[in-house]
Design an enzyme around this catalytic site. Structure first.
Site, mmCIF file in Angstrom:
data_model
loop_
_atom_site.group_PDB
_atom_site.id
_atom_site.type_symbol
_atom_site.label_atom_id
_atom_site.label_comp_id
_atom_site.label_asym_id
_atom_site.label_seq_id
_atom_site.Cartn_x
_atom_site.Cartn_y
_atom_site.Cartn_z
ATOM 1 N N THR A 122 0.865 -1.186 0.000
ATOM 2 C CA THR A 122 0.000 0.000 0.000
ATOM 3 C C THR A 122 0.898 1.231 0.000
ATOM 4 O OG1 THR A 122 -1.655 -1.227 1.199
ATOM 5 C CG2 THR A 122 -1.832 1.179 1.297
ATOM 6 N N PHE A 152 -6.248 -6.536 -1.652
ATOM 7 C CA PHE A 152 -7.387 -6.376 -0.735
ATOM 8 C C PHE A 152 -7.588 -7.590 0.169
ATOM 9 C CE2 PHE A 152 -8.162 -3.807 -4.547
ATOM 10 C CZ PHE A 152 -8.214 -2.546 -3.964
ATOM 11 N N CYS A 262 -3.243 -2.619 9.034
ATOM 12 C CA CYS A 262 -3.684 -1.850 7.857
ATOM 13 C C CYS A 262 -4.537 -0.635 8.187
ATOM 14 C CB CYS A 262 -4.447 -2.773 6.916
ATOM 15 S SG CYS A 262 -3.452 -4.191 6.446
ATOM 16 N N LYS A 322 -7.951 -9.574 15.522
ATOM 17 C CA LYS A 322 -9.233 -10.173 15.118
ATOM 18 C C LYS A 322 -9.020 -11.686 15.116
ATOM 19 C CE LYS A 322 -8.282 -10.210 10.189
ATOM 20 N NZ LYS A 322 -8.744 -9.934 8.855
ATOM 21 N N ARG A 329 -0.438 -6.669 15.897
ATOM 22 C CA ARG A 329 -0.073 -5.288 15.573
ATOM 23 C C ARG A 329 -1.305 -4.389 15.681
ATOM 24 N NH1 ARG A 329 2.802 -6.038 9.923
ATOM 25 N NH2 ARG A 329 1.347 -7.775 9.853
HETATM 26 C C1 UGA Z 1 -8.009 -4.954 5.892
HETATM 27 C C2 UGA Z 1 -9.018 -4.933 4.718
HETATM 28 O O1 UGA Z 1 -10.240 -5.551 5.118
HETATM 29 C C3 UGA Z 1 -8.454 -5.696 3.507
HETATM 30 O O2 UGA Z 1 -9.345 -5.581 2.410
HETATM 31 C C4 UGA Z 1 -7.103 -5.067 3.140
HETATM 32 O O3 UGA Z 1 -6.487 -5.781 2.082
HETATM 33 C C5 UGA Z 1 -6.167 -5.121 4.328
HETATM 34 O O4 UGA Z 1 -6.783 -4.411 5.433
HETATM 35 C C6 UGA Z 1 -4.887 -4.457 3.942
HETATM 36 O O5 UGA Z 1 -4.876 -3.233 3.767
HETATM 37 O O6 UGA Z 1 -3.904 -5.161 3.638
HETATM 38 P P1 UGA Z 1 -7.314 -6.746 7.742
HETATM 39 O O7 UGA Z 1 -6.470 -5.673 8.335
HETATM 40 O O8 UGA Z 1 -6.744 -8.103 7.572
HETATM 41 O O9 UGA Z 1 -7.861 -6.305 6.289
HETATM 42 O O10 UGA Z 1 -8.564 -6.901 8.702
HETATM 43 P P2 UGA Z 1 -10.129 -6.652 8.656
HETATM 44 O O11 UGA Z 1 -10.824 -7.936 8.554
HETATM 45 O O12 UGA Z 1 -10.478 -5.614 7.681
HETATM 46 O O13 UGA Z 1 -10.360 -6.077 10.128
HETATM 47 C C7 UGA Z 1 -9.723 -4.878 10.552
HETATM 48 C C8 UGA Z 1 -10.170 -4.497 11.939
HETATM 49 O O14 UGA Z 1 -11.523 -4.070 11.931
HETATM 50 C C9 UGA Z 1 -10.107 -5.630 12.956
HETATM 51 O O15 UGA Z 1 -9.628 -5.139 14.176
HETATM 52 C C10 UGA Z 1 -11.546 -6.093 13.070
HETATM 53 O O16 UGA Z 1 -11.835 -6.714 14.288
HETATM 54 C C11 UGA Z 1 -12.276 -4.785 12.897
HETATM 55 N N1 UGA Z 1 -13.670 -4.950 12.413
HETATM 56 C C12 UGA Z 1 -13.908 -5.428 11.177
HETATM 57 C C13 UGA Z 1 -14.713 -4.572 13.237
HETATM 58 O O17 UGA Z 1 -14.508 -4.118 14.390
HETATM 59 N N2 UGA Z 1 -15.989 -4.704 12.772
HETATM 60 C C14 UGA Z 1 -16.240 -5.180 11.531
HETATM 61 O O18 UGA Z 1 -17.461 -5.253 11.159
HETATM 62 C C15 UGA Z 1 -15.192 -5.557 10.723
#
Ligand code: UGA
Length: 433
Positions: A122, A152, A262, A322, A329
């Site tokens: 990114t 993504f 991210c 998560k 991190r």
């Molecule tokens: C995120 C994006 O979803 C990906 O599409 C992207 O490729 C990635 O960043 C990146 O930039 O490389 P990621 O960081 O693996 O992916 O995790 P997510 O599943 O998006 O969750 C991020 C945070 O949001 C977590 O702490 C999760 O618990 C929180 N979250 C997510 C919520 O609190 N509520 C939700 O409804 C969804």
């Protein structure tokens, strides 16, 4: 197609393994020799569901190899993918480009024949231009194009996401380069939308998407606070608004704040880029501040729950940012624990996957339990901070028998409120009275 992937982090390794699985010949390169040696022996530097098996399979059939030296792999490659880290600068919070620039400068000398250089990391808008300039300067005769291929993948679902992308964004300023990428992704041609855009647009799409998702989470967290005060159920509200296809039902789970490598980094970088360009993006700043405040609020809720108890013991289930990953991190759990420790709390933690990584961050400031039931032994409150499946399937009787005070703060809404209450616990979830 022959591909060299530079950087063996989540993005680089998952992309390399995925591309090998769909038939390409891939060499993954990393400067850290110890990492490469481990990969050669089938050991991955992080946990990611199904990745180890797939990596092993493709190593055995010779479609993926690992090297700490880029010369040969880059020279042979039709496509070079840069997937090195872009950590935030400690002060300005802009994305730090030093690894990207180092990779571009190093690979320049080894290019042979027409090669496409793609960034999967990114990177701020204009990085593709910088990479192009760096390569031209170092090797004026090189025949190459630079494209942006934003990634993504979600941690924990990275393998699944590789094979089931919602869309593939190709930021290419020339048809020639776009055709190489179309060929790369021919496996997805009839399955997924491949969108050809200009390189700068692709770079922006990645930040814009992550910032939007972070905003959605922050919004649902604020709504959850509102629901708690007004005796409304956030699940019903999220379901109701999510059914509108213009809003969509994903990313409407309230929790202790977003984390990971991210969203926190990319929202800060987006805000930084806006400031640099004199653009007012108040929304993103509000989201960043709101998410930081959320973690403080969660810590306060925990401290309040044990107020008045002498030498209270706090049990924490979940340390990863998560479920499905061992990554801590920017995990809300770690930030919340840091706040509790400032208040000298006595804490025992458990996470099914993230104990080793959390130990590096928390040291001996908390005690680490062997399993979720030993973690709650003698505890006055159980706090759930990551939504692991095993927490959802917990034996409540066993938990009740082990705790000193039967209070559960379920910041991921993992448990069935009615069952918990029937078990004699005081229970507080998120976004429900
Ligand atoms: C995120 C994006 O979803 C990906 O599409 C992207 O490729 C990635 O960043 C990146 O930039 O490389 P990621 O960081 O693996 O992916 O995790 P997510 O599943 O998006 O969750 C991020 C945070 O949001 C977590 O702490 C999760 O618990 C929180 N979250 C997510 C919520 O609190 N509520 C939700 O409804 C969804």
């Amino acid at each position: 197609m022959k591909i060299a992937v530079i950087g063996t982090g989540y993005v680089g390794l998952t992309t390399g393994v995925g591309l090998a699985e769909i038939g390409h010949k891939v060499v993954c390169i990393d400067r850290e020799e110890s990492k490469i040696n481990k990969l050669k022996n089938g050991q991955l530097p992080f946990f990611e569901q199904n990745l180890e098996e797939l990596c092993g399979k493709n190593s055995k059939n010779g479609r993926i190899a690992f090297d700490s030296d880029m010369k040969e792999a880059v020279g042979n490659a039709d496509l070079i993918i840069i997937a090195v880290g872009t950590p935030p600068h400690p002060i300005t919070k802009e994305a730090d480009m030093k690894y990207i620039h180092a990779a571009a400068t190093e690979l320049a000398d080894f290019l042979q024949g027409y090669t496409v250089v793609a960034t999967k990391s990114t990177v701020p808008v204009g990085t593709g231009d910088d990479i192009e300039t760096l390569i031209k300067k170092k090797n004026p005769k090189a025949d190459f194009d630079v494209v942006s291929l934003p990634e993504f993948l979600r941690e924990g679902f990275a393998v699944h996401d590789f094979f089931h992308p919602d869309r593939i964004i190709v930021g290419a300023n020339s048809e020639r380069a776009f055709n190489v990428i179309k060929n790369l992704y021919s496996y997805f041609a009839d399955k997924t939308k491949i969108l050809h855009v200009q390189r700068r647009s692709a770079e922006t799409i990645k930040y814009a998407a992550n910032a939007f998702l972070a905003m959605k989470i922050h919004y649902v967290n604020e709504l959850a606070d509102f629901c708690e005060k007004t005796d409304v159920d956030i699940f019903e509200v999220a379901q109701g608004i999510g059914a509108d296809t213009r809003i969509g039902d994903k990313f409407l789970q309230p929790g202790p704040g977003y984390g990971g490598s991210c969203f926190p980094k990319d929202t800060l970088a987006m805000a930084y880029m806006a400031r640099q360009n004199n653009v007012e993006m108040g929304l993103i700043n509000t989201v960043i501040q709101g998410n930081n405040k959320r973690k403080k609020d969660m810590a306060e809720r925990i401290l309040l729950s044990v107020k008045g108890i002498e030498n209270p013991k706090i049990a924490v289930w979940g340390l990863a940012f998560k479920a499905g990953t061992d990554d801590c991190r920017e995990s809300p759990a770690i930030d919340i624990l840091a706040q509790l420790l400032e208040n000298k709390a006595n804490i025992c933690v458990y996470d099914p996957k993230a104990m080793e990584k959390a130990k590096i961050l928390l040291g001996n400031k908390v005690s680490f339990a062997e399993n979720m039931y030993t973690a709650v032994q003698g505890a006055d409150v159980l706090v759930i901070l990551t939504e692991w499946q095993e927490f959802k399937e917990t034996d409540l009787e066993k938990v009740a028998g082990a705790m000193r005070t039967k209070t559960i703060l379920d910041f991921r809404n993992c448990l069935d409120k009615e069952k918990v209450k029937a078990g004699g616990f005081a229970y507080r979830g998120i976004g429900r009275k």
